[in-house]
Design a protein around this motif. Structure first.
Motif, short mmCIF file in Angstrom:
data_model
loop_
_atom_site.label_atom_id
_atom_site.label_comp_id
_atom_site.label_asym_id
_atom_site.label_seq_id
_atom_site.Cartn_x
_atom_site.Cartn_y
_atom_site.Cartn_z
N THR A 108 0.83 -1.21 0.00
CA THR A 108 0.00 0.00 0.00
C THR A 108 0.87 1.27 0.00
OG1 THR A 108 -0.13 -0.12 2.42
CG2 THR A 108 -1.93 -1.12 1.17
N LYS A 109 2.16 1.10 -0.29
CA LYS A 109 3.11 2.22 -0.38
C LYS A 109 3.35 2.91 0.95
CE LYS A 109 3.22 1.50 -4.80
NZ LYS A 109 4.36 0.75 -5.39
N GLN A 110 3.03 2.23 2.05
CA GLN A 110 3.29 2.79 3.38
C GLN A 110 4.69 2.38 3.83
OE1 GLN A 110 -0.17 2.53 6.22
NE2 GLN A 110 -1.01 1.19 4.63
N SER A 142 12.37 -0.79 0.84
CA SER A 142 11.71 0.26 1.62
C SER A 142 12.64 1.46 1.82
CB SER A 142 11.25 -0.29 2.97
OG SER A 142 10.26 -1.28 2.80
N GLN A 145 12.69 3.31 -1.51
CA GLN A 145 11.46 4.03 -1.80
C GLN A 145 11.29 5.28 -0.92
OE1 GLN A 145 9.39 3.63 -4.18
NE2 GLN A 145 9.87 1.62 -5.00
N THR A 212 5.90 -3.61 -10.50
CA THR A 212 7.13 -3.00 -9.96
C THR A 212 8.08 -2.63 -11.08
OG1 THR A 212 6.93 -4.32 -7.93
CG2 THR A 212 9.08 -3.35 -8.41
N GLU A 215 6.99 0.53 -12.68
CA GLU A 215 7.29 1.69 -11.84
C GLU A 215 8.74 2.11 -12.00
OE1 GLU A 215 6.20 0.33 -7.98
OE2 GLU A 215 4.05 0.69 -8.27
#
Length: 226
Positions: A108-110, A142, A145, A212, A215
């Protein structure tokens, strides 16, 4: 370690209970020892079997919940994993559940939420090379990102032996390919990153990985256009 302590404590309690029975019923030493050496291993084995079954029960639930990610329901996945964490006992089991929880946050891009969970697990003794490779992959991605490039490269470089061990693994090879692209982008090796992406895109058809890869293509287009 705690699991072994529990087994030892169980064994001690069982031995004391038998000793009490011996005293109450005045059982002679020879008969008592014969019964003890038959019953004691059975109790320890029973405890181990119960522990294994308990873990398998949760792992089976995780496998079923994991389908939610492929169905495009990451928040429901996170909620279900968090429900399991409310009841799960045992350090190893909870570590694996938290690793899955972090994967949901990443989906969820958290990433800022996933990182503290993953960093906490860095201080735990994760059992199994497969569990470790998933942890290092997710932590590296992570960091990338969230623009923590130095930390991402540290994880990438320190775990090369582990990554190479799983480089062609059916389940983890695609994610390691993503790491290689990540490292190339961080090092501004955009031609190499594009080459790696094209190769990985042809090799791995998993929808999650394809997303991915796309992206990263967008990241490359943005970097090369500047």
């Amino acid at each position: 370690m705690k699991r072994m302590v529990k087994i030892i404590v169980t064994g001690i309690c069982f031995g004391l209970a038998l000793l009490l029975l011996k005293i109450i019923f005045r059982i002679d030493d020879a008969a008592f020892m014969r019964g003890y050496w038959i019953a004691a291993p059975a109790v320890v084995i029973g405890v181990l079997i119960i522990n294994v079954c308990y873990n398998l029960f949760y792992f089976n639930k995780v496998r079923k919940i994991a389908k939610l990610l492929s169905e495009g329901k990451p928040q429901e996945y996170i909620d279900r994993i968090e429900d399991l964490l409310k009841t799960a006992k045992g350090k190893n089991l909870r570590n694996i559940l938290e690793l899955n929880q972090a994967a949901g946050y990443m989906e969820t891009k958290q990433f800022d939420t996933a990182i503290p969970v993953l960093e906490k697990l860095s201080h735990e003794r994760l059992k199994g090379a497969a569990v470790n490779v998933v942890h290092k992959i997710n932590l590296c991605i992570s960091y990338f990102q969230t623009s923590r490039y130095d930390e991402a490269m540290r994880i990438y470089n320190e775990n090369q032996a582990l990554f190479q061990q799983y480089r062609h693994h059916k389940s983890y090879g695609g994610d390691i390919a993503v790491l290689e692209v990540t490292a190339a982008v961080i090092n501004e090796q955009y031609d190499r990153a594009e080459e790696l992406l094209n190769c990985a895109k042809k090799m791995y058809d998993d929808p999650r990985l394809q997303k991915t890869f796309q992206e990263f293509f967008e990241i490359l287009n943005k970097e090369t256009a500047e």
